[in-house]
Design a protein around this motif. Structure first.
Motif, mmCIF file in Angstrom:
data_model
loop_
_atom_site.group_PDB
_atom_site.id
_atom_site.type_symbol
_atom_site.label_atom_id
_atom_site.label_comp_id
_atom_site.label_asym_id
_atom_site.label_seq_id
_atom_site.Cartn_x
_atom_site.Cartn_y
_atom_site.Cartn_z
ATOM 1 N N MET A 180 54.550 9.913 -56.226
ATOM 2 C CA MET A 180 54.607 11.379 -56.279
ATOM 3 C C MET A 180 55.875 11.903 -55.596
ATOM 4 O O MET A 180 56.450 12.886 -56.044
ATOM 5 C CB MET A 180 53.346 11.977 -55.652
ATOM 6 N N ASP A 181 56.299 11.215 -54.516
ATOM 7 C CA ASP A 181 57.529 11.626 -53.826
ATOM 8 C C ASP A 181 58.743 11.510 -54.740
ATOM 9 O O ASP A 181 59.726 12.230 -54.580
ATOM 10 C CB ASP A 181 57.760 10.781 -52.563
ATOM 11 N N ARG A 182 58.672 10.578 -55.691
ATOM 12 C CA ARG A 182 59.783 10.450 -56.643
ATOM 13 C C ARG A 182 59.643 11.472 -57.770
ATOM 14 O O ARG A 182 60.435 11.482 -58.697
ATOM 15 C CB ARG A 182 59.806 9.035 -57.254
ATOM 16 N N GLY A 183 58.603 12.307 -57.694
ATOM 17 C CA GLY A 183 58.398 13.336 -58.700
ATOM 18 C C GLY A 183 57.801 12.802 -59.981
ATOM 19 O O GLY A 183 57.856 13.447 -61.025
ATOM 20 N N GLU A 184 57.220 11.596 -59.925
ATOM 21 C CA GLU A 184 56.647 11.006 -61.135
ATOM 22 C C GLU A 184 55.136 11.199 -61.169
ATOM 23 O O GLU A 184 54.512 11.473 -60.157
ATOM 24 C CB GLU A 184 56.983 9.502 -61.181
ATOM 25 N N LEU A 185 54.566 11.049 -62.365
ATOM 26 C CA LEU A 185 53.109 11.145 -62.520
ATOM 27 C C LEU A 185 52.465 9.841 -62.079
ATOM 28 O O LEU A 185 53.002 8.767 -62.322
ATOM 29 C CB LEU A 185 52.748 11.389 -63.987
ATOM 30 N N VAL A 186 51.327 9.953 -61.415
ATOM 31 C CA VAL A 186 50.602 8.751 -61.005
ATOM 32 C C VAL A 186 50.154 8.006 -62.269
ATOM 33 O O VAL A 186 49.509 8.580 -63.136
ATOM 34 C CB VAL A 186 49.372 9.132 -60.157
ATOM 35 N N PRO A 187 50.542 6.729 -62.400
ATOM 36 C CA PRO A 187 50.233 6.003 -63.635
ATOM 37 C C PRO A 187 48.743 5.724 -63.805
ATOM 38 O O PRO A 187 47.995 5.680 -62.825
ATOM 39 C CB PRO A 187 51.016 4.699 -63.497
ATOM 40 N N ASP A 188 48.367 5.566 -65.077
ATOM 41 C CA ASP A 188 46.988 5.285 -65.459
ATOM 42 C C ASP A 188 46.323 4.217 -64.604
ATOM 43 O O ASP A 188 45.218 4.396 -64.124
ATOM 44 C CB ASP A 188 46.986 4.808 -66.920
ATOM 45 N N GLN A 189 47.009 3.090 -64.434
ATOM 46 C CA GLN A 189 46.375 1.944 -63.784
ATOM 47 C C GLN A 189 46.007 2.264 -62.337
ATOM 48 O O GLN A 189 44.942 1.880 -61.858
ATOM 49 C CB GLN A 189 47.285 0.705 -63.841
ATOM 50 N N LEU A 190 46.873 2.995 -61.640
ATOM 51 C CA LEU A 190 46.604 3.337 -60.248
ATOM 52 C C LEU A 190 45.387 4.263 -60.168
ATOM 53 O O LEU A 190 44.502 4.082 -59.323
ATOM 54 C CB LEU A 190 47.838 4.003 -59.635
ATOM 55 N N LEU A 191 45.332 5.212 -61.097
ATOM 56 C CA LEU A 191 44.202 6.129 -61.171
ATOM 57 C C LEU A 191 42.914 5.347 -61.436
ATOM 58 O O LEU A 191 41.873 5.596 -60.824
ATOM 59 C CB LEU A 191 44.454 7.127 -62.314
ATOM 60 N N VAL A 192 43.001 4.378 -62.346
ATOM 61 C CA VAL A 192 41.851 3.533 -62.674
ATOM 62 C C VAL A 192 41.381 2.789 -61.424
ATOM 63 O O VAL A 192 40.193 2.784 -61.101
ATOM 64 C CB VAL A 192 42.203 2.534 -63.794
ATOM 65 N N ASP A 193 42.321 2.179 -60.693
ATOM 66 C CA ASP A 193 41.968 1.437 -59.478
ATOM 67 C C ASP A 193 41.229 2.339 -58.496
ATOM 68 O O ASP A 193 40.237 1.948 -57.884
ATOM 69 C CB ASP A 193 43.229 0.884 -58.792
ATOM 70 N N ILE A 194 41.760 3.556 -58.348
ATOM 71 C CA ILE A 194 41.174 4.501 -57.398
ATOM 72 C C ILE A 194 39.755 4.875 -57.823
ATOM 73 O O ILE A 194 38.828 4.888 -57.016
ATOM 74 C CB ILE A 194 42.077 5.752 -57.286
ATOM 75 N N ILE A 195 39.579 5.154 -59.119
ATOM 76 C CA ILE A 195 38.257 5.551 -59.629
ATOM 77 C C ILE A 195 37.259 4.398 -59.526
ATOM 78 O O ILE A 195 36.111 4.580 -59.104
ATOM 79 C CB ILE A 195 38.382 6.036 -61.097
ATOM 80 N N VAL A 196 37.693 3.207 -59.910
ATOM 81 C CA VAL A 196 36.799 2.043 -59.857
ATOM 82 C C VAL A 196 36.319 1.829 -58.429
ATOM 83 O O VAL A 196 35.129 1.612 -58.175
ATOM 84 C CB VAL A 196 37.510 0.777 -60.392
ATOM 85 N N GLU A 197 37.248 1.922 -57.493
ATOM 86 C CA GLU A 197 36.884 1.744 -56.081
ATOM 87 C C GLU A 197 35.875 2.813 -55.667
ATOM 88 O O GLU A 197 34.856 2.527 -55.046
ATOM 89 C CB GLU A 197 38.153 1.811 -55.211
ATOM 90 N N ARG A 198 36.136 4.058 -56.088
ATOM 91 C CA ARG A 198 35.282 5.174 -55.675
ATOM 92 C C ARG A 198 33.870 5.054 -56.268
ATOM 93 O O ARG A 198 32.875 5.280 -55.590
ATOM 94 C CB ARG A 198 35.937 6.505 -56.100
ATOM 95 N N LEU A 199 33.795 4.672 -57.557
ATOM 96 C CA LEU A 199 32.487 4.591 -58.222
ATOM 97 C C LEU A 199 31.655 3.435 -57.691
ATOM 98 O O LEU A 199 30.445 3.387 -57.884
ATOM 99 C CB LEU A 199 32.656 4.448 -59.738
ATOM 100 N N SER A 200 32.298 2.493 -57.009
ATOM 101 C CA SER A 200 31.578 1.331 -56.502
ATOM 102 C C SER A 200 30.949 1.594 -55.140
ATOM 103 O O SER A 200 30.217 0.765 -54.616
ATOM 104 C CB SER A 200 32.523 0.131 -56.409
ATOM 105 N N ARG A 201 31.269 2.750 -54.544
ATOM 106 C CA ARG A 201 30.689 3.049 -53.231
ATOM 107 C C ARG A 201 29.213 3.417 -53.367
ATOM 108 O O ARG A 201 28.768 3.903 -54.399
ATOM 109 C CB ARG A 201 31.443 4.202 -52.560
ATOM 110 N N ALA A 202 28.481 3.193 -52.277
ATOM 111 C CA ALA A 202 27.015 3.329 -52.293
ATOM 112 C C ALA A 202 26.542 4.722 -52.693
ATOM 113 O O ALA A 202 25.496 4.865 -53.326
ATOM 114 C CB ALA A 202 26.459 2.968 -50.915
#
Ligand SMILES: [Zn+2]
Length: 216
Positions: A55-77
């Motif tokens: 984001m500091d480089r002014g770029e969009l967060v790529p799909d894969q990073l978003l996926v990693d974040i969501i997968v981690e979040r959905l796995s929480r209790a």
């Protein structure tokens, strides 16, 4: 009661208000990708550091990073009994990933996409009346929720602004992007008999009542 929900709706449809009401009522976490990203950055987690650098480089967060974040979040209790996903999935590939993750947790059968629809003209009308506080972030509407003193924030007395995001031509542009991006996602859920539609018109209470009726 349906409690595994993907929330879809155009900017200005009152999604934020409904998300809060739904998540409070059902006791499920409201998972917004924007909030998760900001939280990850604040906590300086490995994902957060990666996201911040991008984001500091002014770029969009790529799909894969978003996926990693969501997968981690959905796995929480706290997601075991439901969730309210907001801002994800945004395309077919993300929808497929969501299906895969939910199938692994044996909850895909229970997932539904809840779409709040509002005609474009109505959205343009609503957003041009919106005023935001540049200092504390409070949001007003000059018609439906005006500040006590004209153009002045109730909580911090800063001068309110019409954000560039809420200007008519920007709103129309955002709506075009929204329709282009969301229609395939709506189709993905509709083909799987997982699409629920509620009209986002009337008071927040009326809309919420209509949503609860459909989630039954
Ligand atoms: Zn303020």
């Amino acid at each position: 009661m349906i409690s595994f929900i993907v929330l879809l709706g155009p900017p200005g449809a009152g999604k934020g208000t409904q998300a809060k009401l739904i998540s409070d009522k059902l006791g499920v976490p409201h998972i917004s990708t924007g909030d998760i990203l900001r939280e990850a950055v604040r906590n300086d987690s490995p994902l957060g550091r990666q996201a911040k650098a991008i984001m500091d480089r002014g770029e969009l967060v790529p799909d894969q990073l978003l996926v990693d974040i969501i997968v981690e979040r959905l796995s929480r209790a706290d997601c075991a009994n439901g969730f309210l996903l907001d801002g994800y999935p945004r395309n077919i590939s993300q929808s497929q990933t969501l299906e895969k993750v939910c199938a692994e947790h044996a909850i895909w059968d229970k997932v539904r996409a809840l779409e709040i629809t509002v005609p474009d003209e109505e959205i343009v009308d609503r957003l041009k009346n919106r005023r935001s506080c540049p200092s504390c972030g409070a949001v007003y509407n000059v018609v439906s929720n005006p500040p006590k003193r004209a153009e002045t924030c109730d909580s911090c007395s800063a001068k309110l602004q019409l954000r560039d995001d809420d200007r008519e031509e920007t709103v129309r542009q955002r709506l075009n992007v929204y329709h282009e991006r969301t229609e395939p996602v709506v189709g993905y859920f509709a083909e799987r008999d997982k699409h629920i539609v509620v009209k986002g018109e009337g008071s927040p209470e009326d809309i919420f009542a209509a949503i609860m009726e459909k989630l039954r």
